[in-house]
Scaffold this active site. Structure first.
Site, PDB file in Angstrom:
ATOM      1  N   GLU A 108     -20.337  30.199 -29.825  1.00 52.57           N
ATOM      2  CA  GLU A 108     -21.773  30.251 -29.547  1.00 52.57           C
ATOM      3  C   GLU A 108     -22.472  31.264 -30.456  1.00 52.57           C
ATOM      4  OE1 GLU A 108     -22.121  30.770 -25.268  1.00 52.57           O
ATOM      5  OE2 GLU A 108     -21.504  28.672 -24.960  1.00 52.57           O
ATOM      6  N   GLU A 128     -14.707  20.639 -30.047  1.00 49.99           N
ATOM      7  CA  GLU A 128     -14.232  19.414 -30.702  1.00 49.99           C
ATOM      8  C   GLU A 128     -14.570  19.418 -32.183  1.00 49.99           C
ATOM      9  OE1 GLU A 128     -15.986  19.735 -27.952  1.00 49.99           O
ATOM     10  OE2 GLU A 128     -15.667  18.093 -26.549  1.00 49.99           O
TER      11      GLU A 128
HETATM   12  N1  THU Z   1     -19.145  22.528 -25.308  1.00 44.13           N
HETATM   13  C1  THU Z   1     -18.047  22.207 -26.037  1.00 44.13           C
HETATM   14  O1  THU Z   1     -17.506  23.047 -26.758  1.00 44.13           O
HETATM   15  N2  THU Z   1     -17.560  20.963 -25.923  1.00 44.13           N
HETATM   16  C2  THU Z   1     -18.018  20.017 -25.051  1.00 44.13           C
HETATM   17  O2  THU Z   1     -17.485  18.929 -24.997  1.00 44.13           O
HETATM   18  C3  THU Z   1     -19.167  20.328 -24.179  1.00 44.13           C
HETATM   19  C4  THU Z   1     -19.872  21.591 -24.492  1.00 44.13           C
HETATM   20  C5  THU Z   1     -19.638  23.912 -25.349  1.00 44.13           C
HETATM   21  C6  THU Z   1     -20.899  24.138 -26.094  1.00 44.13           C
HETATM   22  C7  THU Z   1     -21.409  25.410 -25.441  1.00 44.13           C
HETATM   23  O3  THU Z   1     -20.795  26.527 -26.053  1.00 44.13           O
HETATM   24  C8  THU Z   1     -20.903  25.322 -24.016  1.00 44.13           C
HETATM   25  O4  THU Z   1     -19.867  24.351 -24.032  1.00 44.13           O
HETATM   26  C9  THU Z   1     -21.956  24.933 -23.007  1.00 44.13           C
HETATM   27  O5  THU Z   1     -22.621  23.797 -23.411  1.00 44.13           O
END
Ligand code: THU
Length: 132
Positions: A49, A60
């Protein structure tokens, strides 16, 4: 990797380890992903993030980038795990990136156990290079 069942469990375990490296101070939602290449190698990624929220990169896509860096271009399967929720399915943007590398199957952890979905169920009517 021996049987397919074991292979999937190993992928889920690898995704879980990757989730342990998640950098998610804003959402506190940790995600790990493991991609298996057609060559049999596994690459992992976690979500990373940013204070500028829109710059966040999902687990992913980071796993796909790690795979691409190795030179591999074909994803047989992806496993996605979060210690904070289940199941976690890939977001729309990640579905499109997984499509780019020919992903055939998505594995998620549900309350009842690990479940496998054909990629065509996850992203039907996909737009890809063959559409151009
Ligand atoms: N996120 C992922 O890494 N993969 C997913 O399939 C869904 C969402 C992350 C993005 C963000 O850092 C957090 O989950 C909340 O959305």
């Amino acid at each position: 990797m021996k049987g397919r069942g074991l292979e999937i469990e190993e992928m889920v375990a690898a995704a879980e380890r990757a989730a342990g490296r998640a950098y998610a101070p804003y959402s506190n939602f940790r995600v790990g992903a493991a991609v298996l290449t057609e060559g049999g190698a596994v690459y992992t990624g976690c979500n990373v993030e940013n204070a500028s929220y829109g710059l966040t990169v999902c687990a992913e896509r980071n796993a796909a980038a790690a795979m691409a860096l190795s030179g591999a271009r074909e994803i047989r399967r992806v496993a996605i795990v979060s210690p904070d929720a289940s199941p976690v399915f890939p977001c729309g943007a990640c579905r499109q990136v997984l499509q780019e590398f020919g992903c055939k199957e998505v594995v998620v952890r549900e309350a009842s156990g690990v479940r496998r979905y054909p990629f065509s169920e996850i992203l039907p009517h996909a737009f890809g290079s063959e559409s151009l």
